[in-house]
Design a protein around this motif. Sequence first.
Motif, PDB file in Angstrom:
ATOM      1  N   LEU A 139       0.833  -1.213   0.000  1.00  0.00           N
ATOM      2  CA  LEU A 139       0.000   0.000   0.000  1.00  0.00           C
ATOM      3  C   LEU A 139       0.865   1.260   0.000  1.00  0.00           C
ATOM      4  O   LEU A 139       0.542   2.246  -0.674  1.00  0.00           O
ATOM      5  N   GLY A 140       1.975   1.215   0.733  1.00  0.00           N
ATOM      6  CA  GLY A 140       2.870   2.373   0.801  1.00  0.00           C
ATOM      7  C   GLY A 140       3.480   2.690  -0.558  1.00  0.00           C
ATOM      8  O   GLY A 140       3.695   3.858  -0.893  1.00  0.00           O
ATOM      9  N   THR A 141       3.779   1.640  -1.353  1.00  0.00           N
ATOM     10  CA  THR A 141       4.323   1.869  -2.700  1.00  0.00           C
ATOM     11  C   THR A 141       3.284   2.587  -3.560  1.00  0.00           C
ATOM     12  O   THR A 141       3.595   3.554  -4.256  1.00  0.00           O
ATOM     13  N   PHE A 142       2.038   2.107  -3.500  1.00  0.00           N
ATOM     14  CA  PHE A 142       0.956   2.784  -4.235  1.00  0.00           C
ATOM     15  C   PHE A 142       0.838   4.235  -3.785  1.00  0.00           C
ATOM     16  O   PHE A 142       0.734   5.152  -4.591  1.00  0.00           O
ATOM     17  N   ALA A 143       0.840   4.434  -2.454  1.00  0.00           N
ATOM     18  CA  ALA A 143       0.638   5.782  -1.919  1.00  0.00           C
ATOM     19  C   ALA A 143       1.760   6.715  -2.369  1.00  0.00           C
ATOM     20  O   ALA A 143       1.510   7.863  -2.765  1.00  0.00           O
ATOM     21  N   LEU A 144       3.006   6.215  -2.334  1.00  0.00           N
ATOM     22  CA  LEU A 144       4.128   7.076  -2.700  1.00  0.00           C
ATOM     23  C   LEU A 144       4.088   7.421  -4.184  1.00  0.00           C
ATOM     24  O   LEU A 144       4.272   8.586  -4.571  1.00  0.00           O
ATOM     25  N   ALA A 145       3.824   6.396  -5.024  1.00  0.00           N
ATOM     26  CA  ALA A 145       3.740   6.668  -6.464  1.00  0.00           C
ATOM     27  C   ALA A 145       2.609   7.666  -6.718  1.00  0.00           C
ATOM     28  O   ALA A 145       2.771   8.629  -7.482  1.00  0.00           O
ATOM     29  N   GLY A 146       1.482   7.473  -6.050  1.00  0.00           N
ATOM     30  CA  GLY A 146       0.346   8.381  -6.200  1.00  0.00           C
ATOM     31  C   GLY A 146       0.699   9.794  -5.750  1.00  0.00           C
ATOM     32  O   GLY A 146       0.321  10.782  -6.390  1.00  0.00           O
ATOM     33  N   ALA A 147       1.471   9.876  -4.645  1.00  0.00           N
ATOM     34  CA  ALA A 147       1.846  11.187  -4.122  1.00  0.00           C
ATOM     35  C   ALA A 147       2.717  11.931  -5.131  1.00  0.00           C
ATOM     36  O   ALA A 147       2.511  13.118  -5.397  1.00  0.00           O
ATOM     37  N   PHE A 148       3.678  11.225  -5.735  1.00  0.00           N
ATOM     38  CA  PHE A 148       4.529  11.862  -6.745  1.00  0.00           C
ATOM     39  C   PHE A 148       3.696  12.301  -7.944  1.00  0.00           C
ATOM     40  O   PHE A 148       3.975  13.300  -8.575  1.00  0.00           O
ATOM     41  N   LEU A 149       2.665  11.520  -8.267  1.00  0.00           N
ATOM     42  CA  LEU A 149       1.884  11.805  -9.473  1.00  0.00           C
ATOM     43  C   LEU A 149       0.794  12.831  -9.216  1.00  0.00           C
ATOM     44  O   LEU A 149      -0.105  12.991 -10.034  1.00  0.00           O
ATOM     45  N   GLY A 150       0.840  13.493  -8.058  1.00  0.00           N
ATOM     46  CA  GLY A 150      -0.115  14.585  -7.865  1.00  0.00           C
ATOM     47  C   GLY A 150      -1.006  14.444  -6.648  1.00  0.00           C
ATOM     48  O   GLY A 150      -1.996  15.155  -6.507  1.00  0.00           O
ATOM     49  N   GLY A 151      -0.670  13.488  -5.790  1.00  0.00           N
ATOM     50  CA  GLY A 151      -1.483  13.296  -4.592  1.00  0.00           C
ATOM     51  C   GLY A 151      -1.304  14.393  -3.547  1.00  0.00           C
ATOM     52  O   GLY A 151      -2.094  14.497  -2.615  1.00  0.00           O
ATOM     53  N   GLY A 152      -0.253  15.191  -3.701  1.00  0.00           N
ATOM     54  CA  GLY A 152      -0.045  16.289  -2.772  1.00  0.00           C
ATOM     55  C   GLY A 152       0.450  15.827  -1.420  1.00  0.00           C
ATOM     56  O   GLY A 152       0.752  14.643  -1.227  1.00  0.00           O
ATOM     57  N   PRO A 153       0.555  16.767  -0.467  1.00  0.00           N
ATOM     58  CA  PRO A 153       1.137  16.463   0.850  1.00  0.00           C
ATOM     59  C   PRO A 153       0.452  15.289   1.537  1.00  0.00           C
ATOM     60  O   PRO A 153       1.119  14.464   2.166  1.00  0.00           O
ATOM     61  N   ILE A 154      -0.868  15.186   1.405  1.00  0.00           N
ATOM     62  CA  ILE A 154      -1.582  14.120   2.107  1.00  0.00           C
ATOM     63  C   ILE A 154      -1.112  12.747   1.617  1.00  0.00           C
ATOM     64  O   ILE A 154      -0.957  11.809   2.402  1.00  0.00           O
ATOM     65  N   GLY A 155      -0.825  12.668   0.296  1.00  0.00           N
ATOM     66  CA  GLY A 155      -0.300  11.423  -0.272  1.00  0.00           C
ATOM     67  C   GLY A 155       1.020  11.047   0.385  1.00  0.00           C
ATOM     68  O   GLY A 155       1.251   9.886   0.744  1.00  0.00           O
ATOM     69  N   PHE A 156       1.910  12.035   0.533  1.00  0.00           N
ATOM     70  CA  PHE A 156       3.206  11.759   1.157  1.00  0.00           C
ATOM     71  C   PHE A 156       3.038  11.385   2.632  1.00  0.00           C
ATOM     72  O   PHE A 156       3.776  10.558   3.157  1.00  0.00           O
ATOM     73  N   GLN A 157       2.044  12.001   3.282  1.00  0.00           N
ATOM     74  CA  GLN A 157       1.826  11.664   4.696  1.00  0.00           C
ATOM     75  C   GLN A 157       1.374  10.205   4.846  1.00  0.00           C
ATOM     76  O   GLN A 157       1.844   9.482   5.731  1.00  0.00           O
ATOM     77  N   ILE A 158       0.459   9.786   3.944  1.00  0.00           N
ATOM     78  CA  ILE A 158      -0.010   8.386   4.003  1.00  0.00           C
ATOM     79  C   ILE A 158       1.153   7.438   3.711  1.00  0.00           C
ATOM     80  O   ILE A 158       1.375   6.447   4.417  1.00  0.00           O
TER      81      ILE A 158
END
Lengths: 150, 428
Positions: free
Chosen positions: B99-118
């Motif tokens: 899940l963390g891999t998905f979250a990090l890739a998503g954060a880089f692709l525009g998930g914003g700060p909340i993505g990086f926090q997750i």
Amino acid sequence: MGQITRFMSDGHRHCDELFAAAEEAVDNGDLVASRSRFQAFHTAMTHHFAMEEQALFPAFEEASGNTMGPTRVMRLEHQQMRDVLAAMAAALATDDLEEYLGEAETLLILMQQHNIKEEQMLYPMSDRFLENSGDAVIQAMRELQEDSPV
Amino acid sequence: MNLPGLSFEQAPPFSVPLRFFLTAPWFLVLAAALLLWEGPGIFASRWLPAALALTHLFVLGFMAHVMLGALLQILPVAVGVTVPRPRLTAALIHLPLTLGTFALAGAFLGGGPIGFQIAFGLLSLGFGVALAAFHLAVWRVPLVTDTVIALRCALGALLMTVILGLLLGGYFGWGRLSLPIVSLTNLHAVWGLAGWTTLLVAGVAYHVVPMFQMTPPYSQRLSQWFAPLMIALLIAESVLILANWKAMAIWVEAALAMGLSIFAIRTLILLNRRQRKIGDPTLIYWRVSMVSLLASAALWLLTPLVPGWAQTPHLEWLMGIMLIFGFAIAVINGMLYKIVPFLAWFHLQAQLLGQRKPPNMKRLLPEAHIRQQFLAYLTALLLLLTAALYPALFFYPAALALGITGAWLGMNLFSVWRIYRRTLCEDR
């Protein structure tokens, strides 16, 4: 490297050479060479198991006071290898060389992960436990090797 | 001498490592999908957010999954210590890591700060559990061998990689600290690739190369000193980079690249002296991996010497593709073909209890399937390298080939599991 570790590891390398020679003959489809080389390999493996089970392991168990630990698992793995060796022999008996190579591949991994445990842990520990009786244990193993039927 | 913690018990349950191995290949497919989605523009710079997402699909999604799963399996064999409560430990590593891999890739692709926090929360949980379990194991071993030394160094480097990664993730998630982002990112990558990845591969190679390929052993000097020296160089590199002594750092980087080359060349020489005469698909993977490691080390050595190279994004991509896809993913892919069929066989023979003979490794996974997937892998590697130089022409074929080799690997491994299940069901 202690003397038991060296002596027993050399035994492993000898078995490896015989394994590779037999496998090469099978891969070439040379039935006669396959049978004689597999026989040599099988005999060397059986000798090695016997040296451990009849001389080294009992000495280790006595010196360490532990019969349920490492040596128990090593005996168990010997039995697993004997089963695969029997499957290889059966494959050669029916000229099924494909089956032999598949069983050989399986034996190789089983055998080498077993060897890693012995060479990394059991033999060095044997050298420590049997510091004073190492010569005698090796001598006992040599005699066993010479007496064993081929 | 007593034997604290020594356990020869053979293996954790099959599901413990298998979940990692069955998940990992699909992250390569995801990486291919990301490439197709982004288009050739992604090759403009390795600092693009999409490029960082792609990198982490490779290193976390594929590499970390297999490396951590494999450690749960090999620690009892290699160092004689089991990880306690393996099912729970595996679940607490695997799920947060996926899940963390998905979250990090998503954060880089525009998930914003909340993505990086997750991503920060999930990855610190997954890696935290892994680091605690593995460090406890390797620092408690009854006998310190060369492998133990290499594993301790590899896991020390993983600790550094994770700390640096979490610092960076925390920066993008909360942004309160002022950090030297570029330096930390470079150090994060160097600790992860030249430290954790290379030293784990080396620790495994000390056994796997001589024993499974039947070659002469590595020299004791190399197996004793390679890992500690690399760690010393990595520490020096970190100090110099953070103190901004760039001129000195170049020399340390050259020494690191030399270290990688020595390991690669030594391994290639040993492989050429193998006694086992029959072909073996894993051998080809080892050779490709070591040639790639050597090539990326050479590129690393040459970059500061050739004027203008240091500023060329193509070269950074070439080096990254060679190091990640050419070196690490090749050797992992090759090893999976030994590990997964063997474990399936091993657990089958234990559960069939001698009543029936389990199918052997080549029946669980026919060699032809392995060779076909290898051709797909090699095509993907060559296309990715050409695409880094000529994106207009080779980008889409490269992305497609990457997806194909990932899916093929995933299906090959899945088919082993299917035969395993079927064989067990027939028994009932």
